[in-house]
Enzyme design. Structure first.
Site, PDB file in Angstrom:
ATOM      1  N   CYS A   6     -29.242-112.382 -73.398  1.00  0.00           N
ATOM      2  CA  CYS A   6     -28.587-111.177 -72.890  1.00  0.00           C
ATOM      3  C   CYS A   6     -28.618-110.057 -73.931  1.00  0.00           C
ATOM      4  CB  CYS A   6     -27.143-111.504 -72.529  1.00  0.00           C
ATOM      5  SG  CYS A   6     -26.454-110.383 -71.301  1.00  0.00           S
ATOM      6  N   ASP A 130     -17.066-117.260 -71.129  1.00  0.00           N
ATOM      7  CA  ASP A 130     -17.251-116.581 -72.403  1.00  0.00           C
ATOM      8  C   ASP A 130     -15.945-116.640 -73.172  1.00  0.00           C
ATOM      9  OD1 ASP A 130     -18.434-115.146 -74.433  1.00  0.00           O
ATOM     10  OD2 ASP A 130     -18.847-113.365 -73.239  1.00  0.00           O
TER      11      ASP A 130
END
Length: 211
Positions: A6, A130
């Protein structure tokens, strides 16, 4: 296993990372992020891809209209929601996007935070866990408490994020069985500038060769 890298900002790096074996590239569509890219910048990466790879736009508290516009302009086939989006928002977005994958990121501060999972699973295709940070939405370099997730078995696929690096990824995977992993700061020199040596080391650790 899915491997998402990412925070792609540089076309040559995105192309190289896809060839190394990434199954998804993540593009940060949050203007306040140091990794922010426009639709035109995403297109600059996508147009040179020679291998099949998912193209995931990461949004935080954007409107349905803004997300749909970016999906169309940038040719995304996945959307990751990293803000305070409600289950109603996810339901509306999924209806609007059709076959485009919807990923809901949950920033886990404690075991209590995992209770949100049941709220979202009916309305998203994939979850992403996360680490929580009070000021940052992602790319913090902070790991989750993996031991607390050993009984985490949601009813949909899920990605593990949060402080993963080539050096600790096998430790995480020895404890957990996610559907995939998501790395950003763990393979960077600076925000948005990927270290291709670190990416190569990651795929070497995972036993994945160039495509």
């Amino acid at each position: 296993m899915r491997i998402k890298i990412c925070g792609i900002t540089i076309p040559e790096q995105g192309v190289a990372i896809a060839r190394m074996g990434a199954t998804a590239l993540g593009f940060i569509c949050v203007p306040t992020s140091p990794r922010y890219v426009t639709s035109a910048q995403i297109n600059a990466v996508v147009k040179d891809l020679s291998v099949k790879v998912d193209r995931i736009g990461v949004f935080a508290n954007a409107t349905v209209e803004e997300i749909c516009q970016t999906v169309a302009e940038a040719g995304l086939n996945g959307v990751q929601l990293h803000g305070d989006e409600t289950e109603e928002f996810c339901q509306e977005l999924r209806q609007r996007l059709g076959s485009v994958e919807t990923i809901k990121a949950l920033r886990v501060r404690s075991q209590e935070g995992l209770k949100q999972v049941e709220i979202y699973t009916p309305w998203v295709d994939t979850l992403l866990l996360d680490a929580y940070h009070p000021q940052m939405l992602g790319g913090t370099g902070t790991t989750l408490d993996w031991s607390s997730l050993q009984q985490f078995h949601p009813s949909c696929p899920w990605l593990l994020a949060g402080g993963l690096t080539p050096d600790n990824v096998l430790d995480a995977l020895n404890q957990l069985q996610p559907s995939g992993i998501d790395l950003s700061s763990g393979v960077e020199r600076s925000p948005g500038d990927k270290d291709l040596d670190k990416v190569a080391k990651l795929f070497e650790k995972l036993g994945i060769g160039n495509r």
